[in-house]
Design a protein around this motif. Sequence first.
Motif, PDB file in Angstrom:
ATOM      1  N   GLY A   1      42.041  39.806  62.259  1.00 53.01           N
ATOM      2  CA  GLY A   1      43.715  40.324  62.639  1.00 53.01           C
ATOM      3  C   GLY A   1      43.008  41.678  63.302  1.00 53.01           C
ATOM      4  O   GLY A   1      44.456  42.187  64.238  1.00 53.01           O
ATOM      5  N   LEU A   2      42.221  42.109  63.659  1.00 52.51           N
ATOM      6  CA  LEU A   2      41.657  43.414  64.479  1.00 52.51           C
ATOM      7  C   LEU A   2      41.852  43.356  65.781  1.00 52.51           C
ATOM      8  O   LEU A   2      41.521  44.146  66.567  1.00 52.51           O
ATOM      9  N   GLY A   3      41.101  41.744  66.000  1.00 50.95           N
ATOM     10  CA  GLY A   3      41.149  41.524  67.586  1.00 50.95           C
ATOM     11  C   GLY A   3      39.610  41.297  67.622  1.00 50.95           C
ATOM     12  O   GLY A   3      39.074  42.033  68.831  1.00 50.95           O
ATOM     13  N   LEU A   4      38.614  42.064  66.792  1.00 53.14           N
ATOM     14  CA  LEU A   4      37.458  42.587  66.828  1.00 53.14           C
ATOM     15  C   LEU A   4      36.590  41.412  66.410  1.00 53.14           C
ATOM     16  O   LEU A   4      35.230  41.512  66.105  1.00 53.14           O
ATOM     17  N   THR A   5      36.541  39.693  66.420  1.00 55.99           N
ATOM     18  CA  THR A   5      35.743  38.608  66.156  1.00 55.99           C
ATOM     19  C   THR A   5      34.681  38.377  66.874  1.00 55.99           C
ATOM     20  O   THR A   5      34.810  38.669  68.613  1.00 55.99           O
ATOM     21  N   PRO A   6      33.520  38.776  66.690  1.00 54.87           N
ATOM     22  CA  PRO A   6      32.307  37.823  67.500  1.00 54.87           C
ATOM     23  C   PRO A   6      32.429  35.967  68.026  1.00 54.87           C
ATOM     24  O   PRO A   6      33.442  36.093  67.174  1.00 54.87           O
ATOM     25  N   GLN A   7      32.088  35.790  68.708  1.00 63.37           N
ATOM     26  CA  GLN A   7      31.718  34.676  69.297  1.00 63.37           C
ATOM     27  C   GLN A   7      31.496  34.062  68.363  1.00 63.37           C
ATOM     28  O   GLN A   7      31.621  32.303  68.203  1.00 63.37           O
ATOM     29  N   THR A   8      30.093  33.953  67.577  1.00 58.35           N
ATOM     30  CA  THR A   8      29.817  33.008  66.376  1.00 58.35           C
ATOM     31  C   THR A   8      30.198  32.925  65.516  1.00 58.35           C
ATOM     32  O   THR A   8      29.722  33.025  64.266  1.00 58.35           O
ATOM     33  N   ALA A   9      31.930  33.778  65.205  1.00 59.27           N
ATOM     34  CA  ALA A   9      32.261  33.937  63.456  1.00 59.27           C
ATOM     35  C   ALA A   9      32.662  32.914  63.362  1.00 59.27           C
ATOM     36  O   ALA A   9      32.063  32.428  61.544  1.00 59.27           O
ATOM     37  N   ASP A  10      32.692  31.436  64.063  1.00 61.22           N
ATOM     38  CA  ASP A  10      32.770  30.289  63.020  1.00 61.22           C
ATOM     39  C   ASP A  10      31.287  29.279  62.592  1.00 61.22           C
ATOM     40  O   ASP A  10      31.620  28.906  61.777  1.00 61.22           O
ATOM     41  N   ARG A  11      30.699  29.821  63.040  1.00 62.47           N
ATOM     42  CA  ARG A  11      29.757  29.397  62.888  1.00 62.47           C
ATOM     43  C   ARG A  11      28.866  29.831  61.573  1.00 62.47           C
ATOM     44  O   ARG A  11      28.600  29.506  61.150  1.00 62.47           O
ATOM     45  N   PHE A  12      29.177  31.591  62.085  1.00 66.03           N
ATOM     46  CA  PHE A  12      28.875  32.250  61.099  1.00 66.03           C
ATOM     47  C   PHE A  12      29.328  31.453  59.283  1.00 66.03           C
ATOM     48  O   PHE A  12      28.924  31.391  58.769  1.00 66.03           O
ATOM     49  N   ARG A  13      30.760  31.434  60.096  1.00 68.80           N
ATOM     50  CA  ARG A  13      31.835  30.653  58.262  1.00 68.80           C
ATOM     51  C   ARG A  13      30.794  29.756  57.316  1.00 68.80           C
ATOM     52  O   ARG A  13      31.063  29.730  56.220  1.00 68.80           O
ATOM     53  N   ASN A  14      30.415  29.104  58.095  1.00 69.44           N
ATOM     54  CA  ASN A  14      29.861  27.321  57.907  1.00 69.44           C
ATOM     55  C   ASN A  14      28.179  27.915  57.386  1.00 69.44           C
ATOM     56  O   ASN A  14      28.486  27.490  56.419  1.00 69.44           O
ATOM     57  N   ALA A  15      27.819  29.145  58.239  1.00 68.82           N
ATOM     58  CA  ALA A  15      26.190  29.520  57.251  1.00 68.82           C
ATOM     59  C   ALA A  15      26.264  30.093  56.041  1.00 68.82           C
ATOM     60  O   ALA A  15      25.833  30.386  55.724  1.00 68.82           O
ATOM     61  N   LEU A  16      27.891  30.718  55.846  1.00 71.44           N
ATOM     62  CA  LEU A  16      28.006  31.561  54.424  1.00 71.44           C
ATOM     63  C   LEU A  16      27.894  31.323  53.715  1.00 71.44           C
ATOM     64  O   LEU A  16      27.341  31.820  52.601  1.00 71.44           O
ATOM     65  N   GLN A  17      27.926  29.963  53.822  1.00 70.42           N
ATOM     66  CA  GLN A  17      27.850  29.266  51.889  1.00 70.42           C
ATOM     67  C   GLN A  17      26.758  29.493  51.615  1.00 70.42           C
ATOM     68  O   GLN A  17      26.007  29.095  50.537  1.00 70.42           O
ATOM     69  N   THR A  18      25.514  28.907  52.675  1.00 70.95           N
ATOM     70  CA  THR A  18      24.185  28.744  52.667  1.00 70.95           C
ATOM     71  C   THR A  18      23.896  30.380  51.924  1.00 70.95           C
ATOM     72  O   THR A  18      23.063  30.405  51.121  1.00 70.95           O
ATOM     73  N   MET A  19      24.286  31.291  52.936  1.00 76.00           N
ATOM     74  CA  MET A  19      23.801  32.900  52.526  1.00 76.00           C
ATOM     75  C   MET A  19      24.482  33.306  50.644  1.00 76.00           C
ATOM     76  O   MET A  19      23.954  33.793  50.198  1.00 76.00           O
ATOM     77  N   ASN A  20      25.460  32.293  50.999  1.00 77.72           N
ATOM     78  CA  ASN A  20      25.795  32.793  49.293  1.00 77.72           C
ATOM     79  C   ASN A  20      25.403  32.315  48.064  1.00 77.72           C
ATOM     80  O   ASN A  20      24.905  33.065  47.068  1.00 77.72           O
ATOM     81  N   ARG A  21      24.709  31.238  48.501  1.00 75.50           N
ATOM     82  CA  ARG A  21      23.919  30.589  47.615  1.00 75.50           C
ATOM     83  C   ARG A  21      22.618  31.324  47.237  1.00 75.50           C
ATOM     84  O   ARG A  21      21.916  31.479  46.114  1.00 75.50           O
ATOM     85  N   ALA A  22      22.069  31.720  48.416  1.00 79.12           N
ATOM     86  CA  ALA A  22      20.965  32.071  48.084  1.00 79.12           C
ATOM     87  C   ALA A  22      21.128  33.572  47.914  1.00 79.12           C
ATOM     88  O   ALA A  22      20.452  33.712  47.102  1.00 79.12           O
ATOM     89  N   ALA A  23      22.290  34.031  47.927  1.00 77.00           N
ATOM     90  CA  ALA A  23      22.300  35.458  46.711  1.00 77.00           C
ATOM     91  C   ALA A  23      23.002  35.421  45.718  1.00 77.00           C
ATOM     92  O   ALA A  23      22.127  36.046  44.624  1.00 77.00           O
ATOM     93  N   HIS A  24      23.110  34.289  45.161  1.00 83.21           N
ATOM     94  CA  HIS A  24      23.350  34.214  43.784  1.00 83.21           C
ATOM     95  C   HIS A  24      22.062  33.108  43.598  1.00 83.21           C
ATOM     96  O   HIS A  24      22.579  32.943  42.218  1.00 83.21           O
ATOM     97  N   GLY A  25      20.678  32.896  43.916  1.00 85.21           N
ATOM     98  CA  GLY A  25      19.550  32.478  43.386  1.00 85.21           C
ATOM     99  C   GLY A  25      19.865  31.237  42.855  1.00 85.21           C
ATOM    100  O   GLY A  25      19.024  30.416  42.738  1.00 85.21           O
ATOM    101  N   LEU A  26      20.286  30.426  43.826  1.00 83.44           N
ATOM    102  CA  LEU A  26      20.668  28.918  43.701  1.00 83.44           C
ATOM    103  C   LEU A  26      19.537  28.616  44.812  1.00 83.44           C
ATOM    104  O   LEU A  26      19.537  28.772  46.008  1.00 83.44           O
ATOM    105  N   ASP A  27      19.537  26.985  44.329  1.00 85.53           N
ATOM    106  CA  ASP A  27      18.417  26.682  45.853  1.00 85.53           C
ATOM    107  C   ASP A  27      19.262  26.368  46.979  1.00 85.53           C
ATOM    108  O   ASP A  27      20.245  25.798  46.903  1.00 85.53           O
ATOM    109  N   VAL A  28      18.920  26.415  48.229  1.00 87.22           N
ATOM    110  CA  VAL A  28      18.292  26.326  49.496  1.00 87.22           C
ATOM    111  C   VAL A  28      17.875  25.502  49.862  1.00 87.22           C
ATOM    112  O   VAL A  28      16.781  26.227  50.300  1.00 87.22           O
TER     113      VAL A  28
END
Length: 434
Positions: free
Chosen positions: A379-406
């Motif tokens: 909303g502030l117009g500061l989104t990096p170019q790889t924001a969409d790819r990062f959103r997809n990778a965020l699910q994997t990162m969240n699983r790792a942060a909660h101690g789940l198998d990745v």
Amino acid sequence: MTTLVPAPDGSYASLLSELKERIRAARLKAAVAVNRELILLYWSIGRDILARQTAEGWGARVIDRLAADLRRDFPEMTGLSPRNLKYMRAFAEAFPDEEVVQQLVAHLPWGHNVKLIEAVKSPEERLWYARQAVEHGWSRNILVHQIESGLHRRQGKALTNFARTLPALQSELAQELIKDPYSFDFLALGPAMSERELEQGLLEHLRSLILELGKGFAFVGSQYHLEVGGQDYYLDLLFYHLRLRCFVVVELKIEDFKPEFAGKMNFYLSAVDDQLRHNSDAPSIGIILCKGKNEVVVEYALRDSTKPMGVAEYRLSAALPAALQAALPTEAEFAREFPLMALVKLRMEVEREIRLLVADQTEAERPLALGPMLTELQGLGLTPQTADRFRNALQTMNRAAHGLDVAAADAAEATEIASVFLAELRVIRDRRSS
């Protein structure tokens, strides 16, 4: 005959207030007197035990016998246990001069004196901490904290130009008040902190900061605004010292001292003296707190400065002892044992960078979750170019942060995407700050 009770008018209220204050003062004096007599009694008991053991070769078991006999004859009196009698003997041994006991340590509660005996081995340091505790009214917890932080070794050790820029009496007092290094061990900040994070952390722990600065510092403001020549300037922290009767400007640096820091502080002090200082105030003083310093560089930088200032280091936490450091696993060992730890750390670094960018834009309360922060960033117009790819990778990162198998492949891909995203965030922040 009925006795009339006077109405609670101003005269009666004044009398009541005066009597209540007199009673409080008398009770306080009585408590202090009782404490003083108790300390003198404990010292005399310890002195006699020490003298008899030395002269007659009594062993330690005589203390157990004394404790039993004394408690039998004085059952209502606490403090006559074998353990406390041993403290009395140690007390008399630590403070052999009766005049010092009467004039100094008898003004401290027994618990304070026990801590001085236990924690301070040097007689000189023990007397120094006793004087400070009496002068500043330290609680036992504060006394323990000051001893553990090595205040005696730090007090008055900062490099300053006070002797040249201040009158003699004020120079001596100012030098005595400034430490080196300052201990900010109450902050939980890592080595990658920014100056804004350091300042914010100190403000969030303002009581601990005031305690570390010492008695007499009154907080005036942070990022204190000054206008000079139509331009805006902001002081990191501004205090007023009640004993020195002057403003104290504190500048925070997350790097080693540089000569230009002194020039900037000289400018700030001139502005404060011109805009804030009253006729009855002493010259304003500056304190530059740095991550480190070269003493020769500091000496040269302060030599020709016309304003009183000092340079000191700060410490966020004490280093682990070498034995403990050797026992800890290395980063490589951690990586082998916990393959997802690097991914979790990367997620934390991304969140930190986003918070810094978002905080630069608005004062509103920040969302805590990473997903909403990404939306606000967009909303502030500061989104990096790889924001969409990062959103997809965020699910994997969240699983790792909660101690789940990745899966290893998913972890590797998420790490690569997040690393690129983090680099883009830092480029955006550097561009905005330049």
